[in-house]
Design an enzyme around this catalytic site. Sequence first.
Site, short mmCIF file in Angstrom:
data_model
loop_
_atom_site.label_atom_id
_atom_site.label_comp_id
_atom_site.label_asym_id
_atom_site.label_seq_id
_atom_site.Cartn_x
_atom_site.Cartn_y
_atom_site.Cartn_z
N ASP A 210 0.82 -1.20 0.00
CA ASP A 210 0.00 0.00 0.00
C ASP A 210 0.86 1.26 0.00
O ASP A 210 1.90 1.31 0.68
CB ASP A 210 -0.90 -0.02 1.25
CG ASP A 210 -1.80 1.19 1.34
OD1 ASP A 210 -2.75 1.27 0.55
OD2 ASP A 210 -1.53 2.06 2.20
N GLU A 261 1.57 -0.52 -5.01
CA GLU A 261 0.58 0.51 -5.31
C GLU A 261 1.35 1.81 -5.51
O GLU A 261 1.78 2.44 -4.55
CB GLU A 261 -0.44 0.67 -4.18
CG GLU A 261 -1.53 1.68 -4.54
CD GLU A 261 -2.26 2.27 -3.34
OE1 GLU A 261 -3.39 2.77 -3.51
OE2 GLU A 261 -1.69 2.26 -2.23
#
Length: 534
Positions: A210, A261
Site C-alpha cells: 500500500d 501501489e
Amino acid sequence: MPHTTDAWWRSAAIYQVYVRSFADGNGDGTGDLAGVRARLPYLAELGVDALWFTPWYVSPLADGGYDVADYRAIDPAFGTLAEAEKLIAEARDLGLRTIVDIVPNHVSAAHPWFRAALAAPEGSPERELFHFRPGRGPDGARPPNGWRSEFGGPAWTRSTRADGTPGEWYLHLFAPGQPDLNWAHPQVRSEHEEILRFWFERGAAGVRIDSAALLAKDPALPDFDPGRGDAHPYVDRDELHGIYRSWRAVADAHDAVLIGELWLPDVERFARYLRPDELHTAFNFDFLACPWEPERLRASIEGTLASHAGVGAPATWVLANHDITRTVTRYGRAETGFSFAAKRFGTPTDPALGTRRARAAALLSLALPGSVYLYQGEELGLPEAEVARERIVDPMHARSGGVDPGRDGCRVPLPWSGEAPPYGFGGADTWLPQPEDWADRTAEAQQRDPGSMLALYRTALRLRRAWPPGAGDLTWLPSPDGALVFARDHGVLCAVNLAAEPLELPDHRSLLLGSGPLDEEGRLPRDTAVWLRV
C-alpha cells in the site's frame, strides 16, 4: 535475481477481496473469513488465479483496516489467524493463490509502538520510530510544516503530555489514527521484513504494498512548492529502491511476489521500481483513471507497455478497486475518468450506458498482455451505491467537510441471492446498507442468465486461461477513428468500438465472445467489444 518458479504473476487474473463486504459467515452483518471460505468455489468457478485480500489484521478501522494495530493477528471481526491459514490452504487446493496487503507507510494509533511513543517523553527512542516534531510559533501551536493529509486537512496532529499540556506534533499523511513510520530507522525496516517472512511462511504467494511510493521522507521535513520545481519531500524518493531491493531478497527466498501501489505520473520513474531486483509488478493507475475515449485509452495502453518493456516487467490492468467509483457508474457519467471532484453527491449517471461500456472495458482489459485485477462485484456489474450520509464511515467524507461522499459506495456488501437486502450476504443489518434494487444483480440471479455480466466474465476468464501464459505481444491494426483494434500473437484479435458509427469487423475465422450483440448487418455497435479468432 530470479523470478518465481513459474512466473504465474506475469499473466494472472487476480480478484480483490474486501473482506468486510464479501460474505458474512456468522450473521453479524460484517464480512469475515468464514464467509470467504464458504464462497471459495464461486471464485474458483469464476476463473481467477489468485485472491488479493485487503487488510484483515487487528485494527480500530479508522480507515477500513489500513490502520494496522497487529500484523500477526486477524481482527476478531473477521476471524482468527488459524482460520486465515485454513483459508490460504483451501484456496490453494482450488488453484487459487493468496496475496496479502502490507501497509508500510503507517500503523494504527493503537499499535504498541505508537502507544509507547505517546507515553514516552519527547526525544525518547520510542518516538524515533515515527515523525514527532515541535510545532512552529512561540508556543508551538502551528504544525511543523504545511503538508496536507491525503484525506484533507493538515498532515499533523498534536500530542498531549502526561500532565495534560500540548506536546509535540506527529505526522500522518492519511488519518490522524494512522501515524507515519520513520523508514530511516533500522527497526522499522527489520520489522517489516519479518512481517513478510511471517506471511510467506503461512503460504501467502505475495504481498500488495500500500502507498508504496510514500515511505521515505526528507529528514528535514521541509515545506515545498511543486510550482517552484522543489523535489518532493515524501513521494518517490530514491531511498525507496534500497528498501524494495531488501524486500525482493526476502520474497525470492520464499518464491513470492511483490506488487506495488504506485501513483506516479512519470512513467520512467515508475518503471524504476520494476527493475529485476525490485518489485515484480505494480498497479497501473494511468489505465484505471483513463476516460472512456479511444485516443486516451490507446495512449495509456501504449505508454504502459513501453515503460514495462524497458525493464522486462509485465503490465497490469485495473478498472476498479476499493477506492474508486465503480466502473458501471463512472462510465455512465459525462466525466468518465476518475477524479474525486467528479463524484460528488448527485452527479448524474446513465446506468445502461455505463453497463454497456463496462462490459466492453472488461473484454478490452482482459485481452491486453500482462496481468489483470478484478475488484469484487465488478463481475456482477454492481453500480456505485448511494450511501446515506448518516451511514457513511469513510474518513474522507468527514475530513472534506461532508463535500466528498468518500469511498463507501464501492464497498457496500455483495448481493449473493434473494429478492431483498441482505441478499444472502449474512446479517439483516449489513455494516453498510445495500440498495433495494439489486435483486437482479445477485450472483444467484446472474448464474441463471447467459447474458449477464457474471456470464461474460466467466466466459472471458475461461478463454483467457487457454492462451499461452505470459505470451502474446500486441499489434495494433488499422481502424477508423473511434475504434481500438489489436491482435495478440496467439491468434486472438480484440476490437472495441467507441465511435457513433458501427464498425465493420476485420477478417476472422470465428467470433469467440462479444460484450453485446452485433447489429443486423454483423457490425460492431458503439461501446461494444469482441474477441475474434484470426
